[in-house]
Scaffold this motif. Sequence first.
Motif, PDB file in Angstrom:
ATOM      1  N   ILE A 183       0.864  -1.176   0.000  1.00  0.00           N
ATOM      2  CA  ILE A 183       0.000   0.000   0.000  1.00  0.00           C
ATOM      3  C   ILE A 183       0.912   1.242   0.000  1.00  0.00           C
ATOM      4  O   ILE A 183       2.054   1.164   0.453  1.00  0.00           O
ATOM      5  CB  ILE A 183      -0.950  -0.057   1.233  1.00  0.00           C
ATOM      6  N   ASP A 184       0.409   2.369  -0.531  1.00  0.00           N
ATOM      7  CA  ASP A 184       1.260   3.565  -0.702  1.00  0.00           C
ATOM      8  C   ASP A 184       1.730   4.194   0.606  1.00  0.00           C
ATOM      9  O   ASP A 184       2.681   4.974   0.623  1.00  0.00           O
ATOM     10  CB  ASP A 184       0.513   4.637  -1.508  1.00  0.00           C
ATOM     11  N   GLY A 185       1.027   3.909   1.689  1.00  0.00           N
ATOM     12  CA  GLY A 185       1.372   4.521   2.966  1.00  0.00           C
ATOM     13  C   GLY A 185       0.158   4.438   3.870  1.00  0.00           C
ATOM     14  O   GLY A 185      -0.732   3.620   3.641  1.00  0.00           O
ATOM     15  N   LEU A 186       0.129   5.307   4.869  1.00  0.00           N
ATOM     16  CA  LEU A 186      -1.003   5.322   5.799  1.00  0.00           C
ATOM     17  C   LEU A 186      -2.080   6.275   5.260  1.00  0.00           C
ATOM     18  O   LEU A 186      -1.784   7.427   4.932  1.00  0.00           O
ATOM     19  CB  LEU A 186      -0.528   5.799   7.178  1.00  0.00           C
ATOM     20  N   HIS A 217       9.720  13.399  -1.461  1.00  0.00           N
ATOM     21  CA  HIS A 217       8.771  12.903  -0.482  1.00  0.00           C
ATOM     22  C   HIS A 217       7.831  11.876  -1.102  1.00  0.00           C
ATOM     23  O   HIS A 217       7.111  12.170  -2.038  1.00  0.00           O
ATOM     24  CB  HIS A 217       7.950  14.029   0.159  1.00  0.00           C
ATOM     25  N   VAL A 218       7.846  10.664  -0.578  1.00  0.00           N
ATOM     26  CA  VAL A 218       6.961   9.595  -1.064  1.00  0.00           C
ATOM     27  C   VAL A 218       6.428   8.843   0.156  1.00  0.00           C
ATOM     28  O   VAL A 218       7.124   8.730   1.167  1.00  0.00           O
ATOM     29  CB  VAL A 218       7.710   8.557  -1.946  1.00  0.00           C
ATOM     30  N   GLY A 219       5.224   8.332   0.068  1.00  0.00           N
ATOM     31  CA  GLY A 219       4.668   7.491   1.128  1.00  0.00           C
ATOM     32  C   GLY A 219       4.378   8.260   2.408  1.00  0.00           C
ATOM     33  O   GLY A 219       4.099   9.462   2.386  1.00  0.00           O
ATOM     34  N   THR A 220       4.460   7.557   3.517  1.00  0.00           N
ATOM     35  CA  THR A 220       4.200   8.181   4.827  1.00  0.00           C
ATOM     36  C   THR A 220       5.472   8.156   5.664  1.00  0.00           C
ATOM     37  O   THR A 220       6.095   7.101   5.823  1.00  0.00           O
ATOM     38  CB  THR A 220       3.096   7.416   5.591  1.00  0.00           C
ATOM     39  N   TYR A 221       5.830   9.323   6.176  1.00  0.00           N
ATOM     40  CA  TYR A 221       7.040   9.450   6.991  1.00  0.00           C
ATOM     41  C   TYR A 221       6.645   9.644   8.459  1.00  0.00           C
ATOM     42  O   TYR A 221       5.849  10.529   8.778  1.00  0.00           O
ATOM     43  CB  TYR A 221       7.851  10.658   6.504  1.00  0.00           C
ATOM     44  N   ASN A 267       5.173   2.084  -1.021  1.00  0.00           N
ATOM     45  CA  ASN A 267       4.655   0.962  -1.793  1.00  0.00           C
ATOM     46  C   ASN A 267       5.826   0.241  -2.463  1.00  0.00           C
ATOM     47  O   ASN A 267       6.574   0.849  -3.235  1.00  0.00           O
ATOM     48  CB  ASN A 267       3.663   1.447  -2.853  1.00  0.00           C
ATOM     49  N   GLY A 268       5.975  -1.046  -2.148  1.00  0.00           N
ATOM     50  CA  GLY A 268       7.111  -1.810  -2.675  1.00  0.00           C
ATOM     51  C   GLY A 268       6.842  -2.421  -4.043  1.00  0.00           C
ATOM     52  O   GLY A 268       7.659  -3.185  -4.546  1.00  0.00           O
ATOM     53  N   ASN A 316     -12.186   8.117  -1.513  1.00  0.00           N
ATOM     54  CA  ASN A 316     -11.745   9.461  -1.122  1.00  0.00           C
ATOM     55  C   ASN A 316     -10.693   9.428  -0.007  1.00  0.00           C
ATOM     56  O   ASN A 316     -10.340  10.472   0.538  1.00  0.00           O
ATOM     57  CB  ASN A 316     -12.941  10.297  -0.650  1.00  0.00           C
ATOM     58  N   ALA A 317     -10.233   8.221   0.314  1.00  0.00           N
ATOM     59  CA  ALA A 317      -9.235   8.112   1.384  1.00  0.00           C
ATOM     60  C   ALA A 317      -8.009   8.959   1.030  1.00  0.00           C
ATOM     61  O   ALA A 317      -7.587   9.003  -0.125  1.00  0.00           O
ATOM     62  CB  ALA A 317      -8.836   6.654   1.565  1.00  0.00           C
ATOM     63  N   ARG A 318      -7.453   9.628   2.039  1.00  0.00           N
ATOM     64  CA  ARG A 318      -6.339  10.555   1.804  1.00  0.00           C
ATOM     65  C   ARG A 318      -5.055   9.986   2.420  1.00  0.00           C
ATOM     66  O   ARG A 318      -5.065   9.504   3.556  1.00  0.00           O
ATOM     67  CB  ARG A 318      -6.700  11.891   2.469  1.00  0.00           C
ATOM     68  N   LEU A 319      -3.974  10.062   1.650  1.00  0.00           N
ATOM     69  CA  LEU A 319      -2.683   9.589   2.150  1.00  0.00           C
ATOM     70  C   LEU A 319      -2.125  10.595   3.164  1.00  0.00           C
ATOM     71  O   LEU A 319      -2.096  11.798   2.895  1.00  0.00           O
ATOM     72  CB  LEU A 319      -1.702   9.432   0.981  1.00  0.00           C
TER      73      LEU A 319
END
Length: 268
Positions: free
Chosen positions: A177-180, A256-260, A241-242, A190-193
Amino acid sequence: MTNMEYSVKHKRIVVKIGTSTLTYATGKLNIRRIETLVRVLSDMRNAGLEVVLVSSGAVSAGTSRLGLEITKRTVEEKQALAAVGQCEIMRLYERLFATYGHTVGQILITKDVVDNESRFALAKSTFAQLIGFGCIPIVNENDSVSFEGIKFGGNDTLSAYVAIICEADLLINLSDIDGLYDSDPRKNKNARLIEHVAEIDDSILACAGGVGSDRGTGGMLTKLKAAQIATAAGIPMQILNGRDPRVLHRVIEGEHVGTYFAAKGENA
Ligand code: GLU
């Protein structure tokens, strides 16, 4: 994109990759993805970064190696399947990393290693030695001899402790998954990363759903628990996301990618 040189902000990086990213739905290894991962990690190593890989996939690889059906397995079966699959995975990593001139070292640990001071110190010095030799440590839980009392309960947690043991500057969790997200993106379009988490409080924990795929054991909750362990110890964690491991290049180049998840005290 920034220049092609890697940032030196994070020199020692632990990368965790899970079963659902390493294997196909058939349970067989996703060789194309593993090859890309190994090429990217080898390049990072060539650039002077220190890399530690925490890899799952042993049970799944063992299941497919023995031609067995992917179904719920007993603990005893999983322990035996992990013994078979771990060889399969390491054989592939060893060969692929050697293609790029790198040497790997396998470390299998159980939770009692982090709970026991002298064993913790032993593990720490082994990692330091391996990294000092220029090797790429590849870590998994020692599933074949673990019972509930000494299990991490999944490689998300294990990776956080590995980051602590080897005093990493950054822990990267390569997920499916791309992150949280603020809600489940599989159910809510509509979920937001969430790009940056300064503190893992109840509102962040509430964003995590239950467990993830059938083949691995981790869901978002175990990733957040891992982030809590790592960030409390001063190590930031990033979920990416792997699907395409080349995303690691972008992170190391400062994009900046994903969730930090910021380390404790990082924004103070
Ligand atoms: N250690 C397990 C394996 O290699 C995986 C644990 C997990 O999925 O987090 O199969």
